[in-house]
Design a protein around this motif. Sequence first.
Motif, PDB file in Angstrom:
ATOM      1  N   GLU A  54      -8.374  44.792   0.195  1.00  0.00           N
ATOM      2  CA  GLU A  54      -8.653  43.512   0.857  1.00  0.00           C
ATOM      3  C   GLU A  54      -8.119  42.345   0.014  1.00  0.00           C
ATOM      4  OE1 GLU A  54      -9.892  40.915   3.804  1.00  0.00           O
ATOM      5  OE2 GLU A  54      -9.771  43.103   3.862  1.00  0.00           O
ATOM      6  N   GLY A  55      -8.310  42.420  -1.297  1.00  0.00           N
ATOM      7  CA  GLY A  55      -7.780  41.386  -2.184  1.00  0.00           C
ATOM      8  C   GLY A  55      -6.263  41.328  -2.150  1.00  0.00           C
ATOM      9  N   ILE A  56      -5.618  42.484  -2.107  1.00  0.00           N
ATOM     10  CA  ILE A  56      -4.154  42.550  -2.017  1.00  0.00           C
ATOM     11  C   ILE A  56      -3.687  41.941  -0.703  1.00  0.00           C
ATOM     12  CG2 ILE A  56      -2.195  44.136  -1.816  1.00  0.00           C
ATOM     13  CD1 ILE A  56      -3.814  45.965  -3.822  1.00  0.00           C
ATOM     14  N   PHE A  57      -4.376  42.277   0.379  1.00  0.00           N
ATOM     15  CA  PHE A  57      -4.033  41.722   1.693  1.00  0.00           C
ATOM     16  C   PHE A  57      -4.113  40.201   1.677  1.00  0.00           C
ATOM     17  CE2 PHE A  57      -5.463  40.124   5.820  1.00  0.00           C
ATOM     18  CZ  PHE A  57      -4.409  40.523   6.625  1.00  0.00           C
ATOM     19  N   ILE A  58      -5.194  39.674   1.118  1.00  0.00           N
ATOM     20  CA  ILE A  58      -5.384  38.217   1.062  1.00  0.00           C
ATOM     21  C   ILE A  58      -4.304  37.561   0.204  1.00  0.00           C
ATOM     22  CG2 ILE A  58      -6.909  36.373   0.221  1.00  0.00           C
ATOM     23  CD1 ILE A  58      -9.266  38.232   1.088  1.00  0.00           C
ATOM     24  N   ALA A  59      -4.005  38.143  -0.949  1.00  0.00           N
ATOM     25  CA  ALA A  59      -2.982  37.577  -1.835  1.00  0.00           C
ATOM     26  C   ALA A  59      -1.617  37.555  -1.146  1.00  0.00           C
ATOM     27  CB  ALA A  59      -2.911  38.367  -3.135  1.00  0.00           C
ATOM     28  N   ARG A  60      -1.303  38.624  -0.450  1.00  0.00           N
ATOM     29  CA  ARG A  60      -0.020  38.658   0.276  1.00  0.00           C
ATOM     30  C   ARG A  60      -0.001  37.622   1.391  1.00  0.00           C
ATOM     31  NH1 ARG A  60       1.235  45.100   0.936  1.00  0.00           N
ATOM     32  NH2 ARG A  60       2.001  45.417  -1.176  1.00  0.00           N
ATOM     33  N   LYS A  61      -1.091  37.526   2.110  1.00  0.00           N
ATOM     34  CA  LYS A  61      -1.187  36.568   3.210  1.00  0.00           C
ATOM     35  C   LYS A  61      -1.019  35.146   2.700  1.00  0.00           C
ATOM     36  CE  LYS A  61      -4.429  34.975   6.694  1.00  0.00           C
ATOM     37  NZ  LYS A  61      -5.824  35.019   7.087  1.00  0.00           N
ATOM     38  N   GLU A  62      -1.658  34.855   1.571  1.00  0.00           N
ATOM     39  CA  GLU A  62      -1.591  33.513   0.981  1.00  0.00           C
ATOM     40  C   GLU A  62      -0.347  33.318   0.111  1.00  0.00           C
ATOM     41  OE1 GLU A  62      -3.711  31.050   1.744  1.00  0.00           O
ATOM     42  OE2 GLU A  62      -4.687  32.466   3.111  1.00  0.00           O
ATOM     43  N   GLN A  63       0.440  34.368  -0.045  1.00  0.00           N
ATOM     44  CA  GLN A  63       1.657  34.351  -0.858  1.00  0.00           C
ATOM     45  C   GLN A  63       1.387  33.842  -2.281  1.00  0.00           C
ATOM     46  OE1 GLN A  63       4.603  32.196   1.391  1.00  0.00           O
ATOM     47  NE2 GLN A  63       4.766  33.824   2.902  1.00  0.00           N
ATOM     48  N   THR A  64       0.425  34.500  -2.914  1.00  0.00           N
ATOM     49  CA  THR A  64       0.056  34.133  -4.272  1.00  0.00           C
ATOM     50  C   THR A  64      -0.032  35.375  -5.150  1.00  0.00           C
ATOM     51  OG1 THR A  64      -1.589  32.996  -5.638  1.00  0.00           O
ATOM     52  CG2 THR A  64      -2.423  34.224  -3.748  1.00  0.00           C
TER      53      THR A  64
END
Length: 87
Positions: free
Chosen positions: A20-30
């Motif tokens: 979930e953290g990886i998904f969020i980081a990718r989504k936010e491009q960070t």
Amino acid sequence: MSDLSLKLDENQKAMEYANEGIFIARKEQTLFKLDEMYCYLAEAGTREGQKADEDYIKAYVISSVSEDKRVFEKLKSKVKDMHLNIF
């Protein structure tokens, strides 16, 4: 939460939180905490008997460019002990 789940030996939960953290980081491009999420994912996967070399490599490479070198230093010896070919 992934870190806490690892400490409680709840590996499946740790992998879910890390993904979930990886998904969020990718989504936010960070890259913020992305190295840690891959590290947690690799650790939990290893505990579950899964091959986690790719996740360790991702964590290592991302941590090598981040400002927080804590994860990088932790992974340097792990990668060396596992004989992973980074480059």
